[in-house]
Design an enzyme around this catalytic site. Structure first.
Site, PDB file in Angstrom:
ATOM      1  N   ASN A   1      74.194  22.914 -14.548  1.00  0.00           N
ATOM      2  CA  ASN A   1      75.413  21.789 -14.535  1.00  0.00           C
ATOM      3  C   ASN A   1      76.355  21.494 -15.167  1.00  0.00           C
ATOM      4  OD1 ASN A   1      74.969  19.497 -13.137  1.00  0.00           O
ATOM      5  ND2 ASN A   1      74.510  18.608 -15.172  1.00  0.00           N
TER       6      ASN A   1
ATOM      7  N   HIS B   1      82.029  13.386 -11.762  1.00  0.00           N
ATOM      8  CA  HIS B   1      82.499  12.128 -12.841  1.00  0.00           C
ATOM      9  C   HIS B   1      84.053  12.766 -11.925  1.00  0.00           C
ATOM     10  CE1 HIS B   1      79.265  11.641 -14.947  1.00  0.00           C
ATOM     11  NE2 HIS B   1      79.024  12.951 -15.118  1.00  0.00           N
TER      12      HIS B   1
ATOM     13  N   GLU C   1      76.061  13.254 -10.644  1.00  0.00           N
ATOM     14  CA  GLU C   1      76.285  13.002 -11.652  1.00  0.00           C
ATOM     15  C   GLU C   1      77.691  11.410 -11.263  1.00  0.00           C
ATOM     16  OE1 GLU C   1      76.828  13.919 -15.760  1.00  0.00           O
ATOM     17  OE2 GLU C   1      74.692  15.705 -16.062  1.00  0.00           O
TER      18      GLU C   1
ATOM     19  N   ASP D   1      80.375   9.748 -10.210  1.00  0.00           N
ATOM     20  CA  ASP D   1      80.562   8.759 -10.438  1.00  0.00           C
ATOM     21  C   ASP D   1      81.847   8.105  -9.997  1.00  0.00           C
ATOM     22  OD1 ASP D   1      81.624   9.010 -12.672  1.00  0.00           O
ATOM     23  OD2 ASP D   1      79.939   7.879 -14.074  1.00  0.00           O
TER      24      ASP D   1
HETATM   25  O1  G2I Z   1      78.854  11.270 -20.482  1.00  0.00           O
HETATM   26  C1  G2I Z   1      78.365  10.812 -19.121  1.00  0.00           C
HETATM   27  C2  G2I Z   1      77.662  12.057 -18.600  1.00  0.00           C
HETATM   28  C3  G2I Z   1      78.152  13.659 -18.826  1.00  0.00           C
HETATM   29  N1  G2I Z   1      77.102  14.862 -18.167  1.00  0.00           N
HETATM   30  C4  G2I Z   1      76.431  14.223 -19.183  1.00  0.00           C
HETATM   31  C5  G2I Z   1      75.726  13.196 -18.869  1.00  0.00           C
HETATM   32  O2  G2I Z   1      73.871  13.679 -20.130  1.00  0.00           O
HETATM   33  C6  G2I Z   1      76.552  12.621 -19.695  1.00  0.00           C
HETATM   34  O3  G2I Z   1      75.507  10.747 -19.811  1.00  0.00           O
HETATM   35  C7  G2I Z   1      75.896  10.329 -20.515  1.00  0.00           C
HETATM   36  C8  G2I Z   1      75.176   9.293 -20.518  1.00  0.00           C
HETATM   37  O4  G2I Z   1      75.248   8.195 -19.745  1.00  0.00           O
HETATM   38  C9  G2I Z   1      74.856   8.151 -22.030  1.00  0.00           C
HETATM   39  O5  G2I Z   1      74.561   7.100 -21.587  1.00  0.00           O
HETATM   40  O6  G2I Z   1      75.572  11.057 -22.410  1.00  0.00           O
HETATM   41  C10 G2I Z   1      75.698  10.109 -23.258  1.00  0.00           C
HETATM   42  C11 G2I Z   1      75.593  10.387 -24.775  1.00  0.00           C
HETATM   43  O7  G2I Z   1      74.151  11.635 -24.309  1.00  0.00           O
HETATM   44  C12 G2I Z   1      75.225   8.927 -22.725  1.00  0.00           C
HETATM   45  O8  G2I Z   1      74.844   7.887 -23.676  1.00  0.00           O
HETATM   46  C13 G2I Z   1      74.531   7.500 -25.138  1.00  0.00           C
HETATM   47  C14 G2I Z   1      75.456   6.715 -26.060  1.00  0.00           C
HETATM   48  O9  G2I Z   1      77.231   8.118 -26.645  1.00  0.00           O
HETATM   49  C15 G2I Z   1      75.011   7.570 -28.080  1.00  0.00           C
HETATM   50  O10 G2I Z   1      75.470   6.609 -28.840  1.00  0.00           O
HETATM   51  C16 G2I Z   1      73.593   6.511 -27.607  1.00  0.00           C
HETATM   52  O11 G2I Z   1      72.291   6.190 -28.475  1.00  0.00           O
HETATM   53  O12 G2I Z   1      73.732   7.057 -24.565  1.00  0.00           O
HETATM   54  C17 G2I Z   1      72.714   7.407 -26.196  1.00  0.00           C
HETATM   55  C18 G2I Z   1      71.291   6.885 -25.523  1.00  0.00           C
HETATM   56  O13 G2I Z   1      71.174   4.936 -25.226  1.00  0.00           O
END
Ligand code: G2I
Length: 362
Positions: free
Chosen positions: A215, A251, A279, A281
């Site tokens: 991915n 994205h 994913e 958006d």
């Molecule tokens: O960044 C967008 C996506 C890109 N591809 C991989 C996906 O896994 C990613 O998802 C995002 C989530 O939507 C966010 O919600 O990944 C981020 C990093 O894992 C996520 O953000 C994190 C925050 O950075 C942290 O501070 C927080 O603890 O979410 C965590 C849980 O709420």
């Protein structure tokens, strides 16, 4: 126990007595005639999942544990509109294995159980990623052989736990740089590119029915990054490695769905691989104008058609469902409004675009 703990024994006995055959037959006939009228067929056919079901594909949403457990408007839309879910964060390494060998399954289990009770499939996200690693793993200074064992254990345990309950896993996430070289990461730097084949083989052994994906983002167009992935996928398939699909995160920025997207997905599909938009958006500079919301609707339609128009497209997942919880504003300052529902759960023009992209008759 006191006698009062068994309420109304006489009435119960009467209900349980076998019915005379003729009465039972009449009841069954009544039920058979009545049931179809109770099924909400008309509305189901016009939901996103109604259209997706009709063409045998998935329409999914990334789901956060907080809204899942605290926002009933969120779950109402999720369960009405989507036949697939992805854990937005709950299956990442830092969430699942915060200390070595000690797992926290609570949020991941909640989502998998929720999906099972709402007739939704689950995409697993994600096993091997450079990001969201717990500090014991990042800072452990492990040898290559220790790291290999740690990775195998994590995959065996996680994929094994959900065996038969996850239809596809993002085994490898975001492993390339923009120029097509392998991204520097804990895995790449210590284990070399061979970790990719190993991870796929271990995941396949743990759940032979799950479709295993690589991915990534910015691979939707035909470009240096997607060329490198194409070469890797071809090589893995030639070596008999169990790679089954490519996830195109998608994205996007409004008005910028790449014109080469469909042809690019098709070349992967032509290798015999599944392709999925994983994913989706489409972010807009805030405040979003009417024209931009209309363009976003077109973009949702185009992006979903770019996948569904290709053989072996397994489906389209949006990264969230409402602007209320989207990751976009926190990462791209000044941007937002990226999802099909607004913050109050009103369907935006983007919803219609996605719906028309899924509806074969639109
Ligand atoms: O960044 C967008 C996506 C890109 N591809 C991989 C996906 O896994 C990613 O998802 C995002 C989530 O939507 C966010 O919600 O990944 C981020 C990093 O894992 C996520 O953000 C994190 C925050 O950075 C942290 O501070 C927080 O603890 O979410 C965590 C849980 O709420």
């Amino acid at each position: 126990m006191p006698h009062t703990s068994r309420p109304r024994p006489h009435r119960r006995r009467r209900v349980l007595r076998p019915l005379p055959l003729a009465v039972a037959g009449a009841l069954i006939a009544t039920v058979a005639v009545t049931l179809p009228q109770l099924t909400p067929d008309a509305s189901a056919a016009t939901t996103l999942r109604g259209f997706a079901d009709a063409r045998g594909v998935r329409v999914g949403a990334a789901v956060g544990d907080t809204p899942l457990t605290s926002d009933s408007s969120y779950t109402t839309v999720l369960d009405r509109e989507f036949n697939s879910v992805t854990a937005e964060n709950a299956m990442k390494w830092d969430a699942l294995e915060p200390s070595r060998g000690s797992y926290n399954w609570a949020a991941a289990d909640r989502l998998v159980n929720h999906a099972a009770s709402h007739d939704q499939g689950v995409r697993g996200h994600t096993l091997v990623w450079y990001s969201q690693l717990p500090s014991w793993l990042k800072n452990g200074n492990f040898s290559a052989s220790q790291l290999n064992t740690i990775l195998k254990n994590h995959i065996d345990t996680t994929v094994g736990r959900y065996k038969g309950r996850i239809y596809a896993w993002d085994v490898i996430n975001e492993t390339f740089d923009e120029d097509g070289s392998m991204r520097s990461s804990l895995w790449q730097d210590k284990l070399g590119t061979g970790y990719i084949a190993n991870a796929l083989r271990w995941a396949h052994a743990a759940d032979p029915a799950a479709k295993l994906y690589i991915n990534d983002y910015n691979i939707e167009a035909d470009n240096a990054k997607s060329d490198a992935l194409y070469a890797l996928a071809k090589q893995l398939l030639a070596q008999g490695v169990p790679l089954h699909g490519i996830g195109f995160q998608s994205h996007f920025v409004v008005g910028q769905v790449p014109s080469s997207m469909k042809a690019n997905l098709k070349r992967f599909s032509d290798l015999g691989l599944e392709v999925s938009v994983t994913e989706l958006d489409i972010r807009i500079p805030l405040p979003a104008s009417t024209a931009e919301l209309a363009q976003q609707s077109t973009d949702y339609k185009t992006a979903s058609e770019n996948c569904l128009g290709v053989p072996r497209c397994a489906g389209v997942t949006v990264w969230g469902l409402t602007d209320k919880y989207s990751w976009v504003p926190g990462t791209f300052s000044g941007y937002g409004a990226a999802l099909p529902y607004n913050e109050s759960y009103a369907a935006k023009p983007a919803y219609t675009g996605l719906s028309n992209g899924l509806n074969p008759n639109a």
